[in-house]
Scaffold this active site. Structure first.
Site, PDB file in Angstrom:
ATOM      1  N   ARG A 131       0.839  -1.208   0.000  1.00 18.27           N
ATOM      2  CA  ARG A 131       0.000   0.000   0.000  1.00 18.27           C
ATOM      3  C   ARG A 131       0.873   1.257   0.000  1.00 18.27           C
ATOM      4  O   ARG A 131       0.567   2.245  -0.659  1.00 18.27           O
ATOM      5  CB  ARG A 131      -0.933  -0.043   1.212  1.00 18.27           C
ATOM      6  CG  ARG A 131      -1.988   1.020   1.210  1.00 18.27           C
ATOM      7  CD  ARG A 131      -3.043   0.742   2.263  1.00 18.27           C
ATOM      8  NE  ARG A 131      -2.510   0.856   3.612  1.00 18.27           N
ATOM      9  CZ  ARG A 131      -3.176   0.475   4.703  1.00 18.27           C
ATOM     10  NH1 ARG A 131      -4.373  -0.070   4.600  1.00 18.27           N
ATOM     11  NH2 ARG A 131      -2.647   0.621   5.893  1.00 18.27           N
TER      12      ARG A 131
ATOM     13  N   LYS B 229      -2.842   6.524   1.719  1.00 12.03           N
ATOM     14  CA  LYS B 229      -2.750   7.230   2.996  1.00 12.03           C
ATOM     15  C   LYS B 229      -1.929   8.518   2.834  1.00 12.03           C
ATOM     16  O   LYS B 229      -0.911   8.733   3.500  1.00 12.03           O
ATOM     17  CB  LYS B 229      -2.153   6.305   4.066  1.00 12.03           C
ATOM     18  CG  LYS B 229      -3.209   5.384   4.714  1.00 12.03           C
ATOM     19  CD  LYS B 229      -2.568   4.422   5.677  1.00 12.03           C
ATOM     20  CE  LYS B 229      -3.213   4.341   7.042  1.00 12.03           C
ATOM     21  NZ  LYS B 229      -4.632   4.113   7.108  1.00 12.03           N
TER      22      LYS B 229
ATOM     23  N   GLU C  94     -16.714   5.661   4.236  1.00  7.80           N
ATOM     24  CA  GLU C  94     -15.937   5.207   5.389  1.00  7.80           C
ATOM     25  C   GLU C  94     -16.473   5.849   6.660  1.00  7.80           C
ATOM     26  O   GLU C  94     -17.286   6.779   6.616  1.00  7.80           O
ATOM     27  CB  GLU C  94     -14.460   5.589   5.230  1.00  7.80           C
ATOM     28  CG  GLU C  94     -13.831   4.968   3.998  1.00  7.80           C
ATOM     29  CD  GLU C  94     -12.329   4.798   4.135  1.00  7.80           C
ATOM     30  OE1 GLU C  94     -11.853   4.347   5.196  1.00  7.80           O
ATOM     31  OE2 GLU C  94     -11.637   5.115   3.152  1.00  7.80           O
TER      32      GLU C  94
END
Ligand code: PLP
Length: 336
Positions: free
Chosen positions: A80, A182, A218
């Site tokens: 990621r 992120k 989310e």
């Protein structure tokens, strides 16, 4: 070191050492080194300070009852992070450098890992444009850092359902934006949304999608799940949803351990309000039962405000694997 492991919360306790590596623009990452936890020196023109060229990761090291130190699927965090580097025009940190950095920081700070039931060592990798630049362009130099902090268990007195507010005022991420990585710039804007929810007595916000304002994305910085009978549904990874390691693990556990039907697809807020159980997932929150959602001024309760039986079973199965208390048939847990 005088640290009361029983008193830990999710806050920074600095540890002995951190890892640091550097890379020039156009160059390759070289293995870095451990050094004492310390402040950084940066140019005021550092790209990360001016243009937000940076991202982070988050994972935990657990102390098993037999004394082993365990990581949970660290290669997923490595992958990621590499995707995020590409999205933010930073050189991807190779998997072997990422994994050995995490390994070295955890071993050097092993005495900061709380005992099995008191929490974990939170591991925070960062990659950012540390070099100075005035124009909006990639930094001439990048830094990869890993620091750690012992943290307490998210739920001190056992699982507790949280109350959430569907925000009508904010979106978290846009289609084709950076919600799927992120990126550091995704998180400061959420502080105002969470702050509003907390003022009204809710733990966090539920974000709807930016295109239609209809589908759940989310919960703050955690992935969302809804149970309808024997079917577990979570929003599909469409680019604006962060692909959580916990999310992926919950999907596999639900299908393979509990025989649930799992579906990754759009979930509208109206559909979700009719679910039997709701929860959200993340490294920090693990699995958090959702007891109530406020939408358009009305509170909706789930599982009578109690912890749903499926949610509890998934929580227990996941944490038992992470803490080394149960057989890990998935090969998720890695010894340090
Ligand atoms: C980190 C994060 C998650 C959870 O990912 P995990 O890998 O399970 O910790 C979910 N949503 C957002 C926005 C995140 O930043």
């Amino acid at each position: 070191m005088s640290l009361d492991f029983g008193e830990l919360t999710f806050s920074l306790t600095q540890t002995r050492s951190m890892y640091r590596a550097r890379c020039e623009l156009g160059g390759e990452w070289q293995p870095g080194e451990l050094q004492p936890f310390q402040n950084l020196e940066l140019s005021p023109a550092a790209c990360v300070l001016n243009y937000g060229q940076g991202l982070f990761e988050g994972l935990k090291a657990y102390r098993a009852n037999d004394g082993r130190i365990l990581l949970f699927r660290p290669a997923m965090n490595a992958a990621r992070l590499r995707n995020g580097c590409r999205r933010l025009s930073m050189p991807p940190v190779p998997e072997d450098i990422f994994l050995s950095a995490v390994h070295d920081v955890v071993s050097e700070n092993a005495d900061f890992i709380p005992p099995n039931n008191d929490g974990a060592l939170y591991i925070r990798p960062l990659v950012f444009g540390s070099g100075a630049i005035l124009g909006v362009a990639p930094a001439p130099e990048f830094t990869f850092l890993v620091f750690t902090s012992p943290v307490g268990p998210y739920f001190k007195g056992g699982l507790t359902p949280i109350r959430l507010l569907v925000t009508q005022d904010f979106h978290r991420a846009a289609p084709k934006g950076t919600g799927g990585v992120k990126a550091i710039g995704n998180y400061a804007p959420g502080m105002l949304a969470s702050g509003h929810a907390k003022l009204k007595g809710y733990a966090e916000v539920v974000y709807l999608d930016a295109a239609e304002d209809r589908y759940i994305e989310e919960v703050g910085a955690a992935n969302f799940f809804a149970l309808f009978g024997d079917t577990l549904v979570t929003p599909a990874l469409n680019g604006s949803i962060l692909p959580g390691v916990t999310r992926d693990s919950v999907l596999q556990l639900a299908a393979e351990r509990f025989g649930l039907q799992v579906k990754e697809r759009d979930v509208s807020i109206n559909e979700a309000l009719g679910a039997d159980e709701l929860f959200c997932s993340g490294t920090a929150a693990v699995i958090s039962p959702i007891g109530c959602i406020s939408h358009e001024g009305e509170d909706h309760q789930f599982s009578g405000g109690e912890v749903g039986p499926r949610t509890r079973a998934l929580y227990e199965a996941l944490t038992a694997i992470q803490h080394g208390d149960a057989i890990d048939e998935f090969g998720w847990v890695v010894d340090v």
